[in-house]
Structures are given as structure tokens and as C-alpha cells.
Design a protein around this motif. Structure first.
Motif, mmCIF file in Angstrom:
data_model
loop_
_atom_site.group_PDB
_atom_site.id
_atom_site.type_symbol
_atom_site.label_atom_id
_atom_site.label_comp_id
_atom_site.label_asym_id
_atom_site.label_seq_id
_atom_site.Cartn_x
_atom_site.Cartn_y
_atom_site.Cartn_z
ATOM 1 N N GLU A 239 0.830 -1.206 0.000
ATOM 2 C CA GLU A 239 0.000 0.000 0.000
ATOM 3 C C GLU A 239 0.867 1.260 0.000
ATOM 4 O OE1 GLU A 239 -3.040 -0.213 -0.531
ATOM 5 O OE2 GLU A 239 -3.487 -2.293 -0.047
ATOM 6 N N THR A 240 1.932 1.241 0.779
ATOM 7 C CA THR A 240 2.808 2.413 0.838
ATOM 8 C C THR A 240 3.480 2.666 -0.513
ATOM 9 O OG1 THR A 240 3.233 2.021 3.183
ATOM 10 C CG2 THR A 240 4.783 3.438 2.016
ATOM 11 N N THR A 241 3.953 1.604 -1.139
ATOM 12 C CA THR A 241 4.634 1.753 -2.433
ATOM 13 C C THR A 241 3.685 2.257 -3.507
ATOM 14 O OG1 THR A 241 6.185 -0.004 -1.838
ATOM 15 C CG2 THR A 241 5.975 0.528 -4.178
ATOM 16 N N ILE A 242 2.472 1.736 -3.540
ATOM 17 C CA ILE A 242 1.476 2.219 -4.502
ATOM 18 C C ILE A 242 1.214 3.701 -4.282
ATOM 19 C CG2 ILE A 242 -0.973 2.104 -5.096
ATOM 20 C CD1 ILE A 242 -0.810 -0.916 -4.701
ATOM 21 N N ASN A 243 1.093 4.086 -3.037
ATOM 22 C CA ASN A 243 0.838 5.489 -2.693
ATOM 23 C C ASN A 243 1.964 6.393 -3.196
ATOM 24 O OD1 ASN A 243 -0.641 7.585 -1.401
ATOM 25 N ND2 ASN A 243 0.782 7.481 0.326
ATOM 26 N N GLN A 244 3.184 5.986 -2.970
ATOM 27 C CA GLN A 244 4.327 6.794 -3.375
ATOM 28 C C GLN A 244 4.430 6.898 -4.891
ATOM 29 O OE1 GLN A 244 7.471 4.652 -1.462
ATOM 30 N NE2 GLN A 244 7.187 5.637 0.516
ATOM 31 N N LEU A 245 4.266 5.786 -5.576
ATOM 32 C CA LEU A 245 4.364 5.794 -7.035
ATOM 33 C C LEU A 245 3.298 6.683 -7.663
ATOM 34 C CD1 LEU A 245 4.992 1.980 -7.547
ATOM 35 C CD2 LEU A 245 6.579 3.783 -8.245
ATOM 36 N N ALA A 246 2.081 6.571 -7.186
ATOM 37 C CA ALA A 246 0.994 7.357 -7.765
ATOM 38 C C ALA A 246 1.150 8.839 -7.460
ATOM 39 C CB ALA A 246 -0.346 6.843 -7.250
#
Length: 653
Positions: free
Chosen positions: A308-315
Motif C-alpha cells: 500500500e505504501t509503495t502504490i501510494n508513493q508511485l501514484a
């Protein structure tokens, strides 16, 4: 007292006025009635116009109904601070956000909640998922969340599609493409195939060496990174020259020291290292993951915070992620890759490739009386959950470059109606807590993986009654323990059956019906198996043919059972046929059809097979010996087993 008339009062009032005002009074009094009426009505219209104008400017919502005190339900109108907007590629809001944490406060492990008995009043809270704070000025571009799984016809098709995607991105501005390669040994051929097509791809993009030597800051730059247990930068700085990119990819060495593929850590490194190209140089940034596995570090236990954290950062950074990968096996965590050893021996080795959903939703059950190994390895038609979700939520694509070589394939256009739930894991888990059918299915799928359900012995040599009784007794021992785990699976699914009508998604309906239908069918078969073995053991049947010496159990449409088991049979057929009728052409229907192809009862058939006579010495070459019918096949299996057992070092894949 005589009343005073109005006209008399008017005359008296006029006499009392000063001379200067008497004329005015007289002129007003002499005005015609129609003119006076006109003046009055005009004044009223002006007044009304003012009132309407004021009302429009200050208008408030109109209340057209009332609520009585006895109509209020405190539980319905209670504010729940733990629930926040559900965002993600499958949310009702259709927001481009990466589906942050789904809740702002710490909670329990979703799987711990699911492991509780279904009749408990479970209160589920969301786990904390960290988010990355980025100034608004650093990301102004909006990316449409259009990602999905696409079948592109292997690596060549994937490269063609990526060429198109890069070209479209270049039309909007200068672009950095980061190729993120899985360094496992099983990916050697795919890395080479991609390197073979690089020059063609970059030529199509107008970026071959020497095409614009005067441009010190070419529109397209390329970086190469690999990952295994840890990520590694292959190119310290992004490259302009395609020949250097090709050399970098061909120079990648397989990391055989570990079986870990920490793809989330690699994405984090890429964001950290190349973030200035996005935030300062204002380049578009694309990450292309090349792998044949799902990755190992996206879950961190079961709270899925790294994902979830990685998706948040990428987006938030506006970075699109694409993946050239394998389709996940249907409802399974492990797929297989073919590995060839130096001595020429090939072996299918298990690797983590699935499942296509957050948690497996397919029970791990064998097929009694029918072949089922092809269905155990069939494709799901979708990529593994974590990688597919990263691609979807960042606006990229998961490109299926390979599917299982064994088992049926399915029409991708049909399977689009059965997409997995790609919302945040916390939302997925919360809905399972709210719907007992979903929770029961996931729990039963997990329980089936921890349950040893043996294959049934169906062939019994019977040269005499004692030999037959011994064989039957040995077969009954594992069969006697068989119904206990099946009963547990059935009880679990039956508890969730009352919420089955609430399932509106076709994938959930197909999965639940298939699961309970298969468990019921297996219970009917297990019961009947024990009955026919017990009857034969207590009262061995006589052969009708003189040369018969073997009994075999074969499926039969006659089920010798009590009323309870007959109800199980009826329900099993109802569920399985419903799967076939409502979900044709899908993996669920294929499994249900295979289950229905084998009747649920058992019957004995007699056979005649060659076998050694009692007292015969098999070691005497001068004494003729009759082999068992399948001994040659068994010898070949032993030879193959010896090849498999030959000491070899299995690679870390």
C-alpha cells in the motif's frame, strides 16, 4: 348620537388644513379611480419584484418532509470514525489515488480476524499504512487509472505494446524508462529475448545511436536495475545510447545465491534514485518490471503495508509501472518453471507465481476417479495480485508474456467479467468480515492446504479372501480419517451459506458454489467408499469368471447411502451444475465439469491379471515368472525416479 359619515369627516378634515394644503388634498381627491388603481398596483408589483429577487439570492434548501423521534435508529445514524472513503481502481469513487491506507488508525491483522469462528461478532479495524508526504508542486500531472491485465502473445507482443506506450509518453514530454529485471536464473531466456528486441524498439522510437548526436539531453533516457534479495543499479546514470543499454541487459548475471525476489524494495530504490528526474527535471518516468514470479516482500506478514505504501508513493509521484510477467496459476500460490540441468535432465521446479487474488479462493482438492493434474496447474488468465495492482493503480499494464504450459486456456475477453478484487487489502478483508460467505470461502481454501486428503486405493488383488481382506483393511485406515477434514470444510462453508445470496460479483458466486459443491461431492464419495470396503471385507464376493483375480472400484451412479448422504448428493449436483450453467467457459466451470464427469457412487468390477504364483522364486532365471500387469510401467517409473533422485543442486529460483 348620530354617526358621522365618511364624507362629512373628509369635509371637516379639509377645513382644518391650512390653505396651501387644501388644494393638494382637493387634487388628490379628484384623481380618477382607474389611475389611482394603476398607481397602487404598480407599487405592489415593484414590491413583489423586490421580494422575489431577495428570495432567490438567499434561498436555502427546502425541507419537504419531517422525521419523527420514534423513526430514528441510533445504530443506523451512528458515525463510524474508522471508515474512510474506499478508493482504488475498483472503488465506486473511481479516484486515481493509490488507495492509501483505507483508515487512519492501527488495527489487527486481517488474517487473524478471518481465522476467528464465523459466528463471532468480529470488529475489524484497518492496519496503519504509511504514506509519503510530497509537496504539491512536485506532482502536477494526473494519470488515468487505466491499468489492466493484457494478453499480448509472449515477449515479442509485450515489447510491441511497450513501444507503443513509450511513444505515447514521449508525445507528452521527455521520458525516463527504468527497466527493472528479476535476476533469478529462470528469467535468463526472457532477459535475452528482450535484449534482442531493444534495438528494434529504440529504432522505432527514433532513439538509435547517432540519430541526434547534438542533443545532450535526449528525449528518451534508459536505466537498468536488477533485483533479487536486494536491488542493484546496473547503470549508475540513465543512458542515451541503445547499444549501451543492450550491453547492460546482456551483462546481467543471474543471482543463484537466493530464492528471494524483493520487488517492492527494488521499486523503492528506483523511486529514491530517479526521483529528481521526475520532480526537478519534470520528465515522465516509466518503470518496466520483467519477471516470472510474484515477488516476496509486498505483504510483510499479512498487513500488506509495503504494498500500500509503495502504490501510494508511485501514484503521488506520477510514475507509471508496467510488468512483463507470467499469468498466475488459478487459485494457487505456486506455479512451475522448467529447469534444465547440465547433464540434460529437465525438471519442473515450483516457484511463487500466485494467486491472482489477495488470498487463495480455490480449495486444494484432488479428483477421485478422474484425472485432474492438468486443472491443478491451469492459468487464471490474470497476473499475480500485488504486481497487477501496482500496475493498475499507477495507470500501467500487466502484460502476460507466458501462461502455464499445462492445462486449459481461457478467453481473455470472457475473463474480464471475472476480474479479482483489486481494491486495497484492508477493504477486501473488511468485506470478508461483513460477508460470511466470503470469509468462509477464504478460510476453507486455507484449511484445505493444511489438510492431507489422500488419493483412494481402487485396485485390490484377490487371489484369495485373506489377501483381499488384508488389502481392504489397509485401504480403510486412511479412508476412516478422511471424513473428519471434509466435515470441517463442509461445516465452515455451510456457516457462510446464508450470506451466499448477498454475493453479487460473479467471481465470488462461482468460487463459493464450486467450493461447497466439491466438498459435498467428496463427502458422498468418501462415505460410499467406506461402505463398499466394509461390506466387501465382512462378506467377500465371489468372482463370476473363473480366471478373475482382482477387484476394482469404479465410479457408479448408484449411491448406497443414508438420507443425509443422499441430500449431500443432491446439493452437490445442484451447486456444480449451477457453476456450469452460470459461468460457462471459465476455470470454475471446467473444474465443475470434471467433477460431474465422475459419478458419486462406487461399484465393484472383476478383472483377470497375470501375477506370480505363490511359492514361485523370482530370482531363479530358469523358472518362468509371470509379471504383474503394470510391472513394466512401474520399472520405467523407477528408472525415472532414479534420474530424479540423482544428486543435483537445485537452483534458487
Amino acid at each position: 348620537m348620530t354617526p358621522t359619515s365618511p364624507s362629512s369627516e373628509a369635509r371637516s378634515l379639509r377645513r382644518s388644513l391650512p390653505a396651501s394644503e387644501r388644494e393638494t388634498f382637493t387634487s388628490v381627491r379628484d384623481v380618477p379611480a382607474w389611475l389611482a388603481s394603476l398607481v397602487v398596483h404598480a407599487a405592489l408589483l415593484l414590491l413583489l419584484a423586490t421580494i422575489v429577487h431577495t428570495t432567490i439570492l438567499e434561498r436555502h434548501p427546502e425541507i419537504t418532509s419531517t422525521i419523527e423521534d420514534d423513526e430514528l435508529d441510533p445504530e443506523v445514524f451512528q458515525f463510524d470514525s474508522s471508515v474512510t472513503d474506499e478508493v482504488g481502481s475498483d472503488s465506486e469513487l473511481q479516484i486515481v489515488s493509490p488507495s492509501k491506507a483505507a483508515a487512519p488508525e492501527a488495527g489487527q491483522n486481517p488474517l487473524e480476524e478471518l481465522e476467528r469462528p464465523l459466528n463471532e461478532d468480529v470488529k475489524f479495524e484497518m492496519p496503519v499504512i504509511e504514506t509519503l508526504e510530497i509537496a504539491a508542486a512536485e506532482f502536477t500531472d494526473v494519470i488515468a487509472a487505466e491499468g489492466a491485465t493484457e494478453h499480448v502473445g509472449g515477449v515479442p507482443g509485450a515489447m510491441d505494446r511497450l513501444t507503443w506506450e513509450i511513444a505515447n509518453t514521449l508525445r507528452t514530454g521527455k521520458t525516463l524508462v527504468v527497466w527493472l529485471f528479476d535476476a533469478s536464473g529462470s528469467l535468463t531466456e526472457r532477459r535475452a529475448a528482450i535484449a534482442d528486441r531493444f534495438e528494434l524498439v529504440y529504432k522505432q522510437l527514433g532513439q538509435v545511436q547517432g540519430s541526434d548526436e547534438t542533443d545532450a539531453d535526449k528525449a528518451l533516457k534508459t536505466a537498468v536495475v536488477t533485483y533479487a534479495a536486494a536491488p542493484r543499479l546496473i547503470t549508475d546514470e540513465p543512458l542515451d545510447d541503445v547499444s549501451e543499454v543492450v550491453r547492460a541487459v546482456r551483462g546481467i548475471q543471474s543471482d543463484m545465491s537466493t530464492s528471494k525476489e524483493n520487488v517492492v524494495a527494488a521499486l523503492q530504490l528506483v523511486m529514491k534514485r530517479f526521483r529528481p528526474y521526475r520532480t526537478q527535471m519534470r520528465r515522465n518516468v516509466m518503470i518496466i518490471i520483467v519477471t516470472d514470479e510474484r515477488g516476496d516482500d509486498y505483504a510483510a506478514g499479512d498487513n500488506y503495508a509495503p504494498l500500500e505504501t509503495t502504490i501510494n508513493q508511485l501514484a503521488k509521484l506520477g510514475v507509471r509501472v508496467y510488468c512483463v510477467g507470467n499469468a498466475a496459476p488459478f487459485g494457487r500460490e505456486q506455479g512451475y518453471v522448467t529447469w534444465k540441468y547440465e547433464d540434460g535432465f529437465t525438471e519442473e521446479l515450483p516457484v511463487d507465481q500466485g494467486p491472482e487474488t489477495v488470498f487463495p479462493e480455490r480449495l486444494q482438492l484432488g479428483f477421485w476417479g478422474a484425472r485432474g493434474d492438468d486443472l491443478d496447474r491451469m492459468t487464471s488468465s490474470f497476473g499475480p495480485y500485488a504486481l497487477t495492482r501496482i500496475c493498475r493503480e499507477t495507470g500501467g499494464l500487466y502484460l502476460v508474456a507466458a501462461e502455464s504450459e499445462r492445462g486449459p486456456k481461457f478467453d481473455p475477453s470472457l475473463m474480464r467479467g471475472y476480474q479479482p478484487d483489486y481494491r486495497p487489502v484492508a477493504v477486501y478483508a473488511r468485506e470478508m468480515v461483513a460477508n460470511k460467505a466470503k470469509a468462509a470461502l477464504v478460510q476453507a481454501a486455507r484449511a484445505s492446504r493444511a489438510t492431507d486428503i489422500p488419493n483412494l486405493q481402487t485396485v485390490f488383488n484377490a487371489p484369495d479372501d485373506n489377501t483381499l481382506r488384508q488389502a481392504l483393511s489397509a485401504a480403510q485406515e486412511p479412508a476412516a480419517r478422511l471424513d473428519y477434514p471434509l466435515e470441517g470444510l463442509h461445516r465452515l462453508l455451510a456457516e457462510g451459506e446464508r450470506d451466499r445470496p448477498k454475493l453479487t460479483n460473479p467471481r465470488w458466486r462461482a468460487s463459493f458454489d464450486l467450493a461447497i459443491g466439491r466438498v459435498l461431492a467428496m463427502r458422498v464419495r468418501a462415505y460410499g467408499y467406506n461402505v463398499v470396503l466394509a461390506n466387501m471385507r465382512s462378506n467377500p464376493r465371489s468372482f463370476e469368471k473363473q480366471d478373475s483375480n482382482q477387484w476394482r472400484l469404479v465410479p457408479s451412479r448408484t449411491v448406497d447411502a443414508n438420507s443425509t448422504v443422499r441430500k449431500y448428493e443432491k446439493d452437490a449436483l445442484m451447486y456444480l451444475n449451477r457453476v456450469v450453467d452460470e459461468h460457462p467457459g471459465t476455470p470454475w466451470a471446467r473444474i465443475a465439469e470434471r467433477e460431474l464427469s465422475t459419478p458419486l457412487g462406487w461399484e465393484w468390477t472383476e478383472h483377470s491379471v497375470p501375477m506370480a504364483r505363490p511359492g514361485q522364486n523370482p530370482n531363479n532365471p530358469d523358472e518362468p515368472r509371470l509379471l504383474l500387469a503394470d510391472e513394466e510401467r512401474q520399472r520405467e517409473m523407477r528408472r525415472q525416479q532414479e534420474m530424479r533422485d540423482k544428486p543435483r543442486t537445485r537452483p534458487n529460483l
